[in-house]
Motif scaffolding. Structure first.
Motif, PDB file in Angstrom:
ATOM      1  N   LEU A  78       0.819  -1.222   0.000  1.00  0.00           N
ATOM      2  CA  LEU A  78       0.000   0.000   0.000  1.00  0.00           C
ATOM      3  C   LEU A  78       0.848   1.265   0.000  1.00  0.00           C
ATOM      4  CD1 LEU A  78      -2.826  -1.050   2.450  1.00  0.00           C
ATOM      5  CD2 LEU A  78      -3.052  -0.542   0.019  1.00  0.00           C
ATOM      6  N   ASN A  79       1.996   1.208   0.624  1.00  0.00           N
ATOM      7  CA  ASN A  79       2.814   2.415   0.744  1.00  0.00           C
ATOM      8  C   ASN A  79       3.982   2.479  -0.220  1.00  0.00           C
ATOM      9  OD1 ASN A  79       1.212   3.352   2.824  1.00  0.00           O
ATOM     10  ND2 ASN A  79       2.404   2.240   4.361  1.00  0.00           N
ATOM     11  N   GLY A  80       4.135   1.437  -1.015  1.00  0.00           N
ATOM     12  CA  GLY A  80       5.208   1.464  -2.011  1.00  0.00           C
ATOM     13  C   GLY A  80       6.593   1.453  -1.407  1.00  0.00           C
ATOM     14  N   THR A  81       6.752   0.810  -0.255  1.00  0.00           N
ATOM     15  CA  THR A  81       8.086   0.757   0.345  1.00  0.00           C
ATOM     16  C   THR A  81       8.650  -0.647   0.234  1.00  0.00           C
ATOM     17  OG1 THR A  81       6.982   0.354   2.433  1.00  0.00           O
ATOM     18  CG2 THR A  81       7.764   2.570   2.033  1.00  0.00           C
TER      19      THR A  81
ATOM     20  N   HIS B 262      -6.927   4.586   5.868  1.00  0.00           N
ATOM     21  CA  HIS B 262      -6.751   6.043   5.891  1.00  0.00           C
ATOM     22  C   HIS B 262      -8.000   6.875   5.603  1.00  0.00           C
ATOM     23  CE1 HIS B 262      -2.627   5.018   6.115  1.00  0.00           C
ATOM     24  NE2 HIS B 262      -2.497   4.699   4.854  1.00  0.00           N
TER      25      HIS B 262
ATOM     26  N   GLN C 284       7.718   0.122  -9.538  1.00  0.00           N
ATOM     27  CA  GLN C 284       6.717  -0.255  -8.544  1.00  0.00           C
ATOM     28  C   GLN C 284       5.346  -0.209  -9.223  1.00  0.00           C
ATOM     29  OE1 GLN C 284       8.711  -1.595  -6.478  1.00  0.00           O
ATOM     30  NE2 GLN C 284       8.320  -0.586  -4.535  1.00  0.00           N
TER      31      GLN C 284
ATOM     32  N   GLU D 244       2.096   0.640  -7.276  1.00  0.00           N
ATOM     33  CA  GLU D 244       2.069   2.068  -6.948  1.00  0.00           C
ATOM     34  C   GLU D 244       1.526   2.904  -8.102  1.00  0.00           C
ATOM     35  OE1 GLU D 244       2.265   2.292  -3.493  1.00  0.00           O
ATOM     36  OE2 GLU D 244       2.993   4.275  -4.039  1.00  0.00           O
TER      37      GLU D 244
ATOM     38  N   ASN E 163      -1.724   5.040  -7.240  1.00  0.00           N
ATOM     39  CA  ASN E 163      -1.634   6.492  -7.344  1.00  0.00           C
ATOM     40  C   ASN E 163      -2.550   7.056  -8.429  1.00  0.00           C
ATOM     41  OD1 ASN E 163       0.138   6.437  -5.255  1.00  0.00           O
ATOM     42  ND2 ASN E 163       1.909   7.144  -6.396  1.00  0.00           N
TER      43      ASN E 163
ATOM     44  N   LYS F 245      -5.914   7.280  -6.714  1.00  0.00           N
ATOM     45  CA  LYS F 245      -5.866   8.378  -5.752  1.00  0.00           C
ATOM     46  C   LYS F 245      -6.002   9.712  -6.483  1.00  0.00           C
ATOM     47  CE  LYS F 245      -2.833  10.034  -2.099  1.00  0.00           C
ATOM     48  NZ  LYS F 245      -1.446  10.063  -1.666  1.00  0.00           N
TER      49      LYS F 245
ATOM     50  N   LEU G  17       7.274   8.242 -10.518  1.00  0.00           N
ATOM     51  CA  LEU G  17       7.699   7.376  -9.413  1.00  0.00           C
ATOM     52  C   LEU G  17       9.114   6.887  -9.672  1.00  0.00           C
ATOM     53  CD1 LEU G  17       4.468   5.176  -9.084  1.00  0.00           C
ATOM     54  CD2 LEU G  17       5.024   7.290  -7.869  1.00  0.00           C
TER      55      LEU G  17
END
Lengths: 322, 322
Positions: free
Chosen positions: A22-25, A48, A282, A285, A289, A292, A310
């Motif tokens: 979810l956070n692209g890490t 969120h 990614q 992502e 995004n 979003k 990105l």
């Protein structure tokens, strides 16, 4: 309400992994990524957001536009790239309570009336994009057209290839060449610019070869390259080109990476299997995004159009010295 | 709670104008922009957030890092660019309940401990940025360093200059030159690439002249240019260069825009006064989006780093034919 624990349980992964998707890490394998996205969609997980705020507003309908070319390769090795993006779009749409309809770009008469459109891939023409953005909110994924001012979510090929070129220059490698796809495509051009920019920045002569991976055999271009000189590193426009190069070079008796380092771009599943060093995009992502962004546009937040690039992640495997 | 009506009333503008500033849509004069930002800050206006969600979390402290060079020009004509960005950062920080502290880059020993840092302008070096991002969340505004993978919010000079070059080529203008600042700066390089890319795309030879607006007089470079040939259009790297060019050309007896079209970049207040056609950078959007981004990073949302490139807006005034 569904929690992140529920998603982790259903996908059979840790909470940290769900959070990474979810956070692209960090690094998550494609397979795991797809499992997590599926669980999110099936459970209707929504991170969120306050449930109240969501309940208050109307449901949006967004068309997901994909060309036939992409639809036809979805189940192949190369198509995994788009498959993950599309899965991420579906999952994220569920989070934002957006209903989606998949539309084939080639068959479409542009007569449907959705609140917005997400166009995936680089097949949509300038005319098609202009037509669409005159009547609805539009977000492009993995596509950008110069000077059109349309919201785009892309991976930053320039930055990634600049990074890896700089990196191997700093390790003392010489004779670094770039083997790239047709430059009419934005993605290939962007990566090409990153290579040329890094080489000239550090006082090296850029040497490039064009190769159309859809219509040509890699043999001819490699023969031509090796006739000129033997490079110490070949940075390729994508993993497909890099994997074909890898296999041909081995066939010709070169030791990889001792004689030649080969580096790809994308990180498709075959790259992992074959031990190809590559710049990882990614993919989920890109999809998350995009949703979003279309949600922001539909709800009137942050309307000023932009291109979101990105950064990629360099994944070192066995095909490169560094 | 403070409403958008209260902000409009206090700033003496319409609700639509407040909304334009917050959403980055349409044209708002710099003066009005500053009034709206001031009202937002003074009233503590917070759009798009549930009060509950805000109350639940801790207050973040963010350092706003600016070089002495920028601090010294803040009250000048050229400094308005940074003044608006900094005002927007302050206003948006108030919305997100972020406390800020202004830090001078040149005096600083990097020993303060904020949750995050917003670096404004292109003076921070690669070493400084790396040092900072190893210990806190960092967002760059109007700055980007190739291959560093640090979150950046920039204006898309490439896209803007590509657009305007394409536009005047399509209207039949020939002999279009680019007068640019030193290419060691990212912003100038980005715009330069947009010009070169559009010229070559449409089969024209790019002709460029470098001019350092901080240390040189524009006379010499213009003399050199006009000795070669008289261009039909001069696209400049920024408004300061364009305004000096405009005034010198008029002194030399050229009619603007009949003989030569002159186009700037930034849209500083003098551009409006002097009737300069220019590519407008949405300055408050740069600041607002920087705060939005650092907030996302601090709250663990969407951590994958990216470069956000805000498209510019072409404002046609009297210095150009098209």
């Amino acid at each position: 309400m569904v929690s992140i624990e529920d998603v982790a349980l259903k996908a059979g992964v840790s909470i940290a992994t769900v959070s990474r998707v979810l956070n692209g890490t960090g690094y998550v394998s494609e397979e795991t990524e797809l499992k997590v996205l599926k669980a999110i969609k099936e459970l209707g997980y929504r991170p969120h957001f306050s449930a109240q705020a969501l309940a208050r507003r109307k449901n949006f309908e967004v068309g997901i536009v994909v060309s036939r070319r992409i639809q036809e390769i979805l189940s192949t090795e190369i198509g995994v790239f788009y498959k993950i993006i599309l899965e991420a779009i579906e999952s994220a749409s569920a989070m934002y309570k957006i209903s989606t309809e998949t539309i084939c770009l080639d068959d479409w008469d542009f007569k449907t009336n959705h609140d917005g459109y997400i166009l995936v891939g680089s097949d949509a023409t300038e005319e098609q994009i202009l037509k669409l953005s005159s009547k609805a909110k539009v977000v492009l994924v993995d596509h950008y057209i110069d000077g059109l001012r349309v919201n785009s979510i892309v991976s930053d090929g320039y930055d990634g290839v600049f990074f890896v070129t700089k990196e191997i220059i700093s390790k003392g490698l010489n004779r670094i060449v770039h083997l790239h796809g047709p430059l009419k495509y934005y993605g290939f051009r962007d990566r090409y610019n990153g290579y040329v920019s890094a080489m000239t920045r550090y006082g090296k002569l850029p040497i490039t070869y064009e190769y159309d991976d859809l219509h040509e055999d890699v043999d001819n271009v490699l023969k031509k390259m090796l006739r000129d000189w033997v490079p110490e590193a070949i940075i390729c426009s994508n993993d497909v080109i890099a994997l074909r190069t890898l296999s041909k070079l081995r066939e010709l008796g070169y030791k990889i990476p001792e004689d030649i380092s080969v580096i790809g771009f994308d990180d498709i599943p075959a790259a992992e299997r074959e031990g190809l060093s590559t710049l990882r995009v990614q993919k989920s992502e890109l999809g998350l995004n995009a949703v979003k962004r279309i949600y922001e546009l539909l709800t009137g937040q942050s309307l000023h159009p932009y291109k979101q690039c990105l950064y990629t992640l360099f994944v070192k495997r066995n095909s490169s010295k560094y």
